[in-house]
Write a protein that holds these residues in place. Structure first.
Motif, mmCIF file in Angstrom:
data_model
loop_
_atom_site.group_PDB
_atom_site.id
_atom_site.type_symbol
_atom_site.label_atom_id
_atom_site.label_comp_id
_atom_site.label_asym_id
_atom_site.label_seq_id
_atom_site.Cartn_x
_atom_site.Cartn_y
_atom_site.Cartn_z
ATOM 1 N N LEU A 101 0.802 -1.225 0.000
ATOM 2 C CA LEU A 101 0.000 0.000 0.000
ATOM 3 C C LEU A 101 0.837 1.277 0.000
ATOM 4 O O LEU A 101 0.457 2.271 -0.632
ATOM 5 N N LYS A 102 1.960 1.265 0.682
ATOM 6 C CA LYS A 102 2.725 2.491 0.889
ATOM 7 C C LYS A 102 3.184 3.169 -0.404
ATOM 8 O O LYS A 102 3.109 4.389 -0.519
ATOM 9 N N PRO A 103 3.646 2.422 -1.425
ATOM 10 C CA PRO A 103 4.132 3.108 -2.633
ATOM 11 C C PRO A 103 3.032 3.576 -3.596
ATOM 12 O O PRO A 103 3.312 4.273 -4.561
ATOM 13 N N LEU A 104 1.774 3.179 -3.359
ATOM 14 C CA LEU A 104 0.703 3.551 -4.292
ATOM 15 C C LEU A 104 0.514 5.063 -4.303
ATOM 16 O O LEU A 104 0.619 5.729 -3.271
ATOM 17 N N ARG A 105 0.201 5.605 -5.476
ATOM 18 C CA ARG A 105 0.021 7.051 -5.626
ATOM 19 C C ARG A 105 -1.369 7.355 -6.182
ATOM 20 O O ARG A 105 -1.866 6.621 -7.049
ATOM 21 N N PRO A 106 -2.008 8.427 -5.691
ATOM 22 C CA PRO A 106 -3.333 8.793 -6.210
ATOM 23 C C PRO A 106 -3.322 8.906 -7.731
ATOM 24 O O PRO A 106 -2.377 9.442 -8.321
ATOM 25 N N GLY A 107 -4.373 8.349 -8.339
ATOM 26 C CA GLY A 107 -4.476 8.370 -9.798
ATOM 27 C C GLY A 107 -4.048 7.070 -10.454
ATOM 28 O O GLY A 107 -4.377 6.818 -11.614
ATOM 29 N N GLU A 108 -3.324 6.213 -9.716
ATOM 30 C CA GLU A 108 -2.946 4.910 -10.274
ATOM 31 C C GLU A 108 -4.200 4.069 -10.513
ATOM 32 O O GLU A 108 -5.169 4.168 -9.767
ATOM 33 N N ILE A 109 -4.155 3.250 -11.554
ATOM 34 C CA ILE A 109 -5.282 2.361 -11.857
ATOM 35 C C ILE A 109 -4.955 0.959 -11.331
ATOM 36 O O ILE A 109 -3.910 0.397 -11.657
ATOM 37 N N LEU A 110 -5.866 0.436 -10.507
ATOM 38 C CA LEU A 110 -5.692 -0.898 -9.927
ATOM 39 C C LEU A 110 -6.853 -1.784 -10.359
ATOM 40 O O LEU A 110 -7.997 -1.331 -10.405
ATOM 41 N N SER A 111 -6.547 -3.029 -10.667
ATOM 42 C CA SER A 111 -7.585 -3.973 -11.092
ATOM 43 C C SER A 111 -7.756 -5.077 -10.064
ATOM 44 O O SER A 111 -6.829 -5.403 -9.321
ATOM 45 N N GLY A 112 -8.956 -5.629 -10.039
ATOM 46 C CA GLY A 112 -9.229 -6.711 -9.107
ATOM 47 C C GLY A 112 -10.626 -7.250 -9.292
ATOM 48 O O GLY A 112 -11.282 -6.998 -10.304
ATOM 49 N N THR A 113 -11.083 -7.984 -8.296
ATOM 50 C CA THR A 113 -12.385 -8.656 -8.340
ATOM 51 C C THR A 113 -13.206 -8.233 -7.128
ATOM 52 O O THR A 113 -12.672 -8.169 -6.013
ATOM 53 N N ILE A 114 -14.484 -7.935 -7.345
ATOM 54 C CA ILE A 114 -15.364 -7.582 -6.238
ATOM 55 C C ILE A 114 -15.445 -8.780 -5.287
ATOM 56 O O ILE A 114 -15.854 -9.875 -5.681
ATOM 57 N N ALA A 115 -15.035 -8.567 -4.026
ATOM 58 C CA ALA A 115 -14.962 -9.666 -3.063
ATOM 59 C C ALA A 115 -16.177 -9.717 -2.149
ATOM 60 O O ALA A 115 -16.587 -10.793 -1.713
ATOM 61 N N ALA A 116 -16.756 -8.551 -1.845
ATOM 62 C CA ALA A 116 -17.908 -8.505 -0.940
ATOM 63 C C ALA A 116 -18.603 -7.163 -1.056
ATOM 64 O O ALA A 116 -17.956 -6.135 -1.278
ATOM 65 N N ILE A 117 -19.925 -7.192 -0.920
ATOM 66 C CA ILE A 117 -20.719 -5.964 -0.897
ATOM 67 C C ILE A 117 -21.318 -5.826 0.496
ATOM 68 O O ILE A 117 -22.037 -6.704 0.962
ATOM 69 N N GLU A 118 -20.972 -4.735 1.179
ATOM 70 C CA GLU A 118 -21.467 -4.474 2.530
ATOM 71 C C GLU A 118 -22.316 -3.212 2.521
ATOM 72 O O GLU A 118 -22.292 -2.447 1.558
ATOM 73 N N ARG A 119 -23.035 -2.971 3.609
ATOM 74 C CA ARG A 119 -23.904 -1.789 3.655
ATOM 75 C C ARG A 119 -23.106 -0.485 3.698
ATOM 76 O O ARG A 119 -23.633 0.582 3.422
ATOM 77 N N PHE A 120 -21.798 -0.561 4.038
ATOM 78 C CA PHE A 120 -20.970 0.648 4.134
ATOM 79 C C PHE A 120 -20.012 0.800 2.947
ATOM 80 O O PHE A 120 -19.277 1.780 2.863
ATOM 81 N N GLY A 121 -19.996 -0.171 2.037
ATOM 82 C CA GLY A 121 -19.126 -0.067 0.876
ATOM 83 C C GLY A 121 -18.820 -1.428 0.270
ATOM 84 O O GLY A 121 -19.405 -2.438 0.660
ATOM 85 N N VAL A 122 -17.896 -1.430 -0.681
ATOM 86 C CA VAL A 122 -17.595 -2.624 -1.472
ATOM 87 C C VAL A 122 -16.107 -2.959 -1.354
ATOM 88 O O VAL A 122 -15.249 -2.083 -1.541
ATOM 89 N N PHE A 123 -15.803 -4.213 -1.031
ATOM 90 C CA PHE A 123 -14.420 -4.663 -0.940
ATOM 91 C C PHE A 123 -13.960 -5.258 -2.272
ATOM 92 O O PHE A 123 -14.720 -5.978 -2.927
ATOM 93 N N VAL A 124 -12.708 -4.958 -2.626
ATOM 94 C CA VAL A 124 -12.123 -5.451 -3.874
ATOM 95 C C VAL A 124 -10.849 -6.229 -3.550
ATOM 96 O O VAL A 124 -9.959 -5.718 -2.865
ATOM 97 N N ALA A 125 -10.775 -7.468 -4.023
ATOM 98 C CA ALA A 125 -9.536 -8.254 -3.916
ATOM 99 C C ALA A 125 -8.651 -7.831 -5.088
ATOM 100 O O ALA A 125 -8.964 -8.122 -6.245
ATOM 101 N N LEU A 126 -7.591 -7.107 -4.804
ATOM 102 C CA LEU A 126 -6.736 -6.559 -5.858
ATOM 103 C C LEU A 126 -5.814 -7.626 -6.436
ATOM 104 O O LEU A 126 -5.306 -8.475 -5.703
ATOM 105 N N ASP A 127 -5.595 -7.552 -7.747
ATOM 106 C CA ASP A 127 -4.811 -8.580 -8.441
ATOM 107 C C ASP A 127 -3.427 -8.779 -7.832
ATOM 108 O O ASP A 127 -2.983 -9.901 -7.637
ATOM 109 N N ASP A 128 -2.746 -7.676 -7.550
ATOM 110 C CA ASP A 128 -1.365 -7.777 -7.071
ATOM 111 C C ASP A 128 -1.268 -7.627 -5.558
ATOM 112 O O ASP A 128 -0.168 -7.662 -4.999
ATOM 113 N N GLY A 129 -2.398 -7.450 -4.906
ATOM 114 C CA GLY A 129 -2.375 -7.173 -3.472
ATOM 115 C C GLY A 129 -2.359 -8.434 -2.628
ATOM 116 O O GLY A 129 -2.864 -9.473 -3.030
ATOM 117 N N PRO A 130 -1.805 -8.330 -1.422
ATOM 118 C CA PRO A 130 -1.828 -9.465 -0.501
ATOM 119 C C PRO A 130 -3.220 -9.654 0.090
ATOM 120 O O PRO A 130 -4.102 -8.796 -0.086
#
Length: 201
Positions: A101-130
């Motif tokens: 997370l630390k090196p990411l910069r605003p404006g970067e495009i990240l891809s992933g898969t919708i992992a869960a939909i909650e009442r407060f928002g949506v979680f995304v499992a990022l392709d390159d993320g742990p």
């Protein structure tokens, strides 16, 4: 605390940056369940505070730290006026997550898969993320960042398992997640309208 001590705290904290890892000693448990920390190199007073959410993502506050315990924590914010740093022990429990997370910069495009939909928002499992130690995904989209158009339910916009590309907004150091915008990948209808109106005149 005298002015000289305040000045020395500011000077000491001025040598650090957000995301730096530091060590220190838990001096007292503060309400509600945070911890004041004296940092190694500055033992005169506790310039570090670990909030209850930053103690651990795996343990309860009471289990996470005891007074007198040596701790390792990442700096999440620095207030030089107050001479105080906010710290996260949870970040150092999860070095892979922090390193991603630390090196990411605003404006970067990240891809992933919708992992869960909650009442407060949506979680995304990022392709390159742990894997996140607590949440279904490292990426998180708040409802206002899902779409420009009005919708009744998040499932009107996204579905679990769907592939998405999002713009990175910020590193949420409280929760150890990437705040994302799906809306930013779509054309702004207000701008389209303004452009078409300008062309019309």
């Amino acid at each position: 605390m005298d002015g000289a001590s305040e000045d020395s705290a500011r000077e000491f904290l001025g040598t650090f940056h957000i995301g730096d890892v530091c060590t220190g000693t838990a001096k007292e448990i503060t309400r509600p369940h945070g911890v004041a920390v004296t940092l190694d190199g500055f033992p005169t007073r506790p310039p570090g505070i670990v909030g209850p959410l930053e103690l651990s993502w795996r343990q309860s506050p009471a289990e996470a730290v005891k007074v007198g315990q040596q701790i390792t924590a990442a700096i999440t914010s620095i207030d030089l006026d107050e001479g105080r740093a906010q710290l996260s022990m949870a970040a150092t429990e999860n070095p892979e997550l922090w390193a991603f997370l630390k090196p990411l910069r605003p404006g970067e495009i990240l891809s992933g898969t919708i992992a869960a939909i909650e009442r407060f928002g949506v979680f995304v499992a990022l392709d390159d993320g742990p894997v996140h130690p607590v949440f279904p995904g490292v990426g998180f989209i708040t409802y206002p960042e899902l779409s420009w158009r009005r919708f009744e339910s998040a499932s009107d916009v996204v579905q679990v398992g769907r592939r998405v590309s999002c713009e990175f907004l910020q590193f949420d150091t409280w929760n150890g997640e990437a705040r994302l915008s799906l809306k930013a990948m779509q054309p702004d209808p207000f701008r389209i309208f303004a452009d078409s109106a300008a062309v019309g005149h």
